[in-house]
Design a protein around this motif. Structure first.
Motif: not given
Length: 204
Positions: A55, A59, A62-63, A84-86, A90, A92-93
């Protein structure tokens, strides 16, 4: 957010095994070509990241404020990306999904203005490349862009890798595609680097 669907191709287990460690291609950040793409103002959302791995590219996008969905065959990679997103907070899906079934995303109501591909297309077989392109035509909005990055192939008798000539041949004007840029660049890996191409194709 991560949603799980059973991957359709056995090769998913190969990538799960790779992501049990740290693959050579996972450098912990996006390839510089995609950073340049954003800086040039050529990315428009929503964005689909095909073969997103853990990702980093999704990510990064998304940032920058883009609405991003990352898909990959590897359930392990997708779980790592969602984690990582959590932790990074960030939005991202991520979705376990076969990039050869982009029509399924269309049927689920998705469409995108930009599709990014960091070293996914370059490993596909001949018929898989055609199938992938057919799916792209279903999910990219008119005027949208597909931006593909992969190892440089200078010998057209080999399939692995990509070349501007091949991309122009597969993404034909008659089928509603237009190659808008093709640059030679570098594919950075954890322990090596080698020539690569970065090509942008617009859906007319």
């Amino acid at each position: 957010m991560t949603t799980e669907f059973p991957p359709e191709r056995p090769i998913a287990h190969v990538y799960d095994a790779a992501y049990a460690g740290v693959p050579n291609w996972d450098i912990g950040r996006p390839q510089r070509a995609f950073v340049n793409l954003v800086e040039a103002g050529l990315v428009r959302g929503p964005v689909l990241d095909v073969g997103c791995g853990t990702g980093e590219l999704a990510l990064f996008l998304a940032r920058q404020g883009y609405d991003v969905l990352g898909i990959d065959l590897s359930g392990l990679a997708i779980r790592q990306a969602a984690e990582k997103a959590r932790w990074r907070r960030v939005p991202a899906h991520f979705l376990i999904w076969d990039a050869l079934n982009l029509r399924g995303l269309k049927d689920a109501g998705f469409s995108f203005r930009t599709v990014v591909d960091s070293a996914m297309f370059h490993v596909l077989g001949d018929s898989e490349r055609d199938r992938f392109i057919d799916g792209l035509a279903e999910v990219i909005q008119r005027g949208g862009m597909y931006c593909v990055f992969g190892d440089a192939r200078d010998d057209e008798t080999r399939l692995y890798g990509i070349s501007p000539a091949e991309i122009r041949n597969r993404f034909r004007d008659a089928d509603g595609w237009e190659v808008v840029f093709a640059v030679r660049t570098v594919f950075e890996r954890r322990w090596s680097r080698n020539p690569a191409y970065f090509v942008g194709v617009r859906r007319r």
